[in-house]
Motif scaffolding. Structure first.
Motif, PDB file in Angstrom:
ATOM      1  N   ARG A  60      -8.354   4.943  -6.681  1.00 43.40           N
ATOM      2  CA  ARG A  60      -7.160   5.130  -5.771  1.00 43.40           C
ATOM      3  C   ARG A  60      -7.790   5.101  -4.414  1.00 43.40           C
ATOM      4  O   ARG A  60      -6.844   4.480  -3.437  1.00 43.40           O
TER       5      ARG A  60
ATOM      6  N   SER B 173      -5.665   7.953  -2.095  1.00 44.86           N
ATOM      7  CA  SER B 173      -5.339   6.357  -1.096  1.00 44.86           C
ATOM      8  C   SER B 173      -5.291   6.503   0.138  1.00 44.86           C
ATOM      9  O   SER B 173      -5.700   5.888   1.056  1.00 44.86           O
TER      10      SER B 173
ATOM     11  N   CYS C 170       2.231   1.975  -3.498  1.00 40.16           N
ATOM     12  CA  CYS C 170       1.264   2.351  -4.454  1.00 40.16           C
ATOM     13  C   CYS C 170       0.616   3.727  -4.089  1.00 40.16           C
ATOM     14  O   CYS C 170       0.111   4.528  -4.848  1.00 40.16           O
TER      15      CYS C 170
ATOM     16  N   SER D 132       3.456  -3.440 -10.060  1.00 34.55           N
ATOM     17  CA  SER D 132       3.069  -3.559  -8.617  1.00 34.55           C
ATOM     18  C   SER D 132       2.028  -4.593  -8.461  1.00 34.55           C
ATOM     19  O   SER D 132       2.116  -5.197  -7.287  1.00 34.55           O
ATOM     20  N   THR D 133       1.119  -4.793  -9.334  1.00 30.24           N
ATOM     21  CA  THR D 133       0.236  -5.952  -8.914  1.00 30.24           C
ATOM     22  C   THR D 133       0.945  -7.295  -9.163  1.00 30.24           C
ATOM     23  O   THR D 133       0.396  -8.192  -8.221  1.00 30.24           O
TER      24      THR D 133
ATOM     25  N   PHE E 110       1.254   0.330 -12.425  1.00 33.02           N
ATOM     26  CA  PHE E 110       0.104  -0.520 -11.912  1.00 33.02           C
ATOM     27  C   PHE E 110       0.393  -1.980 -12.266  1.00 33.02           C
ATOM     28  O   PHE E 110       0.192  -2.958 -11.393  1.00 33.02           O
TER      29      PHE E 110
ATOM     30  N   ASN F 256       2.554   7.153  -8.226  1.00 34.30           N
ATOM     31  CA  ASN F 256       2.242   7.739  -9.567  1.00 34.30           C
ATOM     32  C   ASN F 256       2.712   9.374  -9.363  1.00 34.30           C
ATOM     33  O   ASN F 256       2.145  10.118 -10.201  1.00 34.30           O
TER      34      ASN F 256
ATOM     35  N   GLY G 209       8.247   3.490  -4.335  1.00 32.66           N
ATOM     36  CA  GLY G 209       7.358   3.627  -5.564  1.00 32.66           C
ATOM     37  C   GLY G 209       7.553   4.555  -6.566  1.00 32.66           C
ATOM     38  O   GLY G 209       7.790   4.400  -7.882  1.00 32.66           O
TER      39      GLY G 209
ATOM     40  N   SER H  59       0.821  -1.212   0.019  1.00 34.53           N
ATOM     41  CA  SER H  59      -0.246  -0.022   0.041  1.00 34.53           C
ATOM     42  C   SER H  59       0.835   1.297  -0.011  1.00 34.53           C
ATOM     43  O   SER H  59       0.527   2.062  -0.790  1.00 34.53           O
TER      44      SER H  59
ATOM     45  N   SER I 127       8.453   3.831 -10.515  1.00 37.39           N
ATOM     46  CA  SER I 127       7.746   4.368 -11.579  1.00 37.39           C
ATOM     47  C   SER I 127       8.513   5.485 -12.414  1.00 37.39           C
ATOM     48  O   SER I 127       8.051   5.524 -13.598  1.00 37.39           O
TER      49      SER I 127
ATOM     50  N   ASN J  64      -6.033  -2.148  -7.768  1.00 38.96           N
ATOM     51  CA  ASN J  64      -5.083  -1.587  -8.420  1.00 38.96           C
ATOM     52  C   ASN J  64      -4.911  -1.802  -9.918  1.00 38.96           C
ATOM     53  O   ASN J  64      -4.375  -1.171 -10.570  1.00 38.96           O
TER      54      ASN J  64
END
Length: 522
Positions: free
Chosen positions: A169, A118, A88, A237-238, A234, A92, A214, A85, A218, A153
């Motif tokens: 989000r 989030s 994520c 991370s999934t 995404f 972004n 993160g 978490s 990214s 996600n």
């Protein structure tokens, strides 16, 4: 009768026969261990033969009797759940400008909401997860919530407009909050006060390291594959989350002792046909009352329990400042130092190094200092013995903010702002693992609910602070803008550790939950 006192009455009713264990002190939970096999347990069985405890045949099933190697391995796996978490929550950030163009967003505040939405969920979700884990156990909450997290996600990667991104989000944060809300409770399940510092240092590395990892991965995805491939943020991370879920499915066991003992009591009731078997944690409540009390407990803690209120405000302010800076780092180093997005994201490494260094050094120091103070206090531990290290936090955070802000303002070589970032990270990190440690000792039985209160308040600050970052720096600049943050953290961060250390015991004495929890665990 108020809801709090009503619940207190229920606890006293359920615990009226709980003092048949050892008559030890209740300062902290040093004695929160399975009953031994000696005279005290025999006496307990004579007084209440249907009280379910760990006995000689199954004492190895008590989580604190598992091998230390497995317990530390379990903390590592739970840390991986917790890492998802936070990763994520900020991953972004380097893509916000890309998302603004693709989704035709002109407002910087609305763009930042695509990142911080989030964290808004963190103000609500812990109210569910903490108490729920104290009803059905930690394991199922971890696994089910992580599965839902992965679904949302994927949904974020499929978003076609800003509204979809913000809503998904928020749902992502709601599902991903579970490990953050109950992780400290798992540490308490597995370790006693004298060894919690190292375990908590390992576990709390994930919530603070994630927001740094993160943006780094990214940023390089965007620089390496092009802005049009931002959705791969995404997808990757999934994949990582799915791997953690598969591993956790096979290695994670239930750790919450009241749930484990209740399962044993249910088994005995079925085998013997005698409904008199019960645990010392049993409370005579209807299902509706259990749900109501469980859901409201974190909120009740924040409003009515001084020991939790002070701790929550202190930690939330520092955490909010961290997220404000996380939202602006990439933009600062791209616009002020003219670095490409991938290189700019590497400055999060300075924060990651600060988190790692202070966590490993601070965790060991907390355990060592706690044992020393306990020995000086005649062998009686107190939760406040975990707090002296916080005095360093009160100095590091404002000093780091001042160094970072003014060196960026005057475009000093980038290594100097990174030193300020390192200092900020050290301050936030120590606060993040010491505050849950303190509450774990102060309100032992309800650690998940107490730490849920912590997560809720820091979630609120983490959501709101990035929203006013553009206006703050646009009006005051990096120097004075960060000076305002430094002043706010100094006003709370410098006196708070001393106040909590000196008056923490009296604050706990005013907490009905703390007193009753200590009574149950003694």
């Amino acid at each position: 009768m108020t809801q709090q006192s009503e619940l207190g009455g229920k606890l006293e009713e359920g615990g009226s026969s709980l003092d048949n264990g050892s008559s030890r002190h209740v300062e902290g939970d040093d004695d929160l261990v399975p009953n031994g096999n000696g005279v005290e347990e025999d006496q307990t069985k004579k007084e209440n033969p249907y009280l379910v405890t760990w006995d000689e045949s199954d004492a190895h099933q008590s989580p604190r009797n598992w091998s230390r190697r497995y317990r530390m391995f379990l903390v590592f796996i739970v840390s991986l759940y917790t890492l998802l978490s936070p990763i994520c929550s900020t991953m972004n950030a380097p893509a916000l400008s890309t998302l603004q163009r693709e989704f035709h967003v002109t407002s910087d505040t609305l763009a930042n909401m695509m990142m911080s939405a989030s964290m808004l969920a963190f103000t609500i979700a812990p109210m569910i997860y903490g108490p729920l884990s104290e009803r059905i156990g930690r394991k199922y909450v971890l696994q089910v919530s992580n599965l839902i997290f992965l679904i949302f996600n994927v949904g974020c990667g499929l978003s076609q407009n800003v509204q979809q991104m913000i809503i998904l989000r928020f749902c992502l944060g709601y599902a991903g909050c579970a490990p953050v809300a109950i992780g400290a409770g798992i540490i308490v399940d597995l370790f006693g006060p004298e060894e919690r510092g190292s375990a908590m240092a390992m576990y709390t590395l994930a919530p603070v390291l994630g927001p740094c990892i993160g943006p780094i991965f990214s940023g390089w995805i965007i620089q390496g594959y092009g802005e049009e491939h931002w959705r791969w943020i995404f997808w990757t991370s999934t994949m990582f989350g799915a791997l953690v879920s598969v591993v956790g499915l096979f290695v994670v066991k239930e750790t919450y002792e009241p749930v484990l003992l209740e399962r044993k009591a249910n088994r005995l009731r079925k085998e013997t046909g005698n409904d008199a078997w019960h645990t010392k944690y049993a409370v005579n409540e209807t299902l509706a009352t259990k749900i109501a009390h469980g859901l409201m407990r974190p909120c009740i803690f924040i409003v009515t329990q001084p020991v939790i209120t002070v701790t929550c405000v202190y930690q939330a302010l520092l955490f909010g400042c961290q997220y404000l800076l996380l939202a602006s780092f990439s933009k600062v180093f791209r616009e002020v130092y003219h670095q490409p997005v991938g290189i700019a994201s590497l400055h999060y490494i300075a924060m990651a190094l600060g988190f790692t260094t202070s966590g490993q050094v601070g965790g060991r120091f907390v355990d060592c200092y706690y044992r020393r103070l306990k020995e000086r206090n005649g062998g009686v531990g107190r939760p406040e013995f975990k707090l002296p290290v916080l005095t360093v936090t009160g100095l590091l955070m404002p000093a780091g903010l001042l160094l970072y802000g003014w060196t960026v303002q005057y475009r000093v070589h980038w290594i100097v702002p990174d030193i300020g970032i390192f200092m900020i990270a050290c301050g936030v990190r120590m606060t993040l693992f010491i505050c849950p440690l303190y509450l774990a000792d102060a309100i032992t039985l309800y650690t998940a609910s107490a730490t849920s209160a912590l997560v809720m308040t820091r979630g609120l600050f983490s959501f709101t602070f990035p929203l006013f970052a553009p206006q703050l720096y646009a009006r005051l600049g990096q120097g004075w803008g960060n000076s305002v943050l430094a002043l706010a953290t100094a006003c709370i961060g410098l006196p708070a550790p001393f106040i909590m250390y000196k008056y923490g015991r009296s604050l706990r004495n005013k907490s009905d939950y703390s007193q009753r929890a200590m009574k149950l665990m003694s």
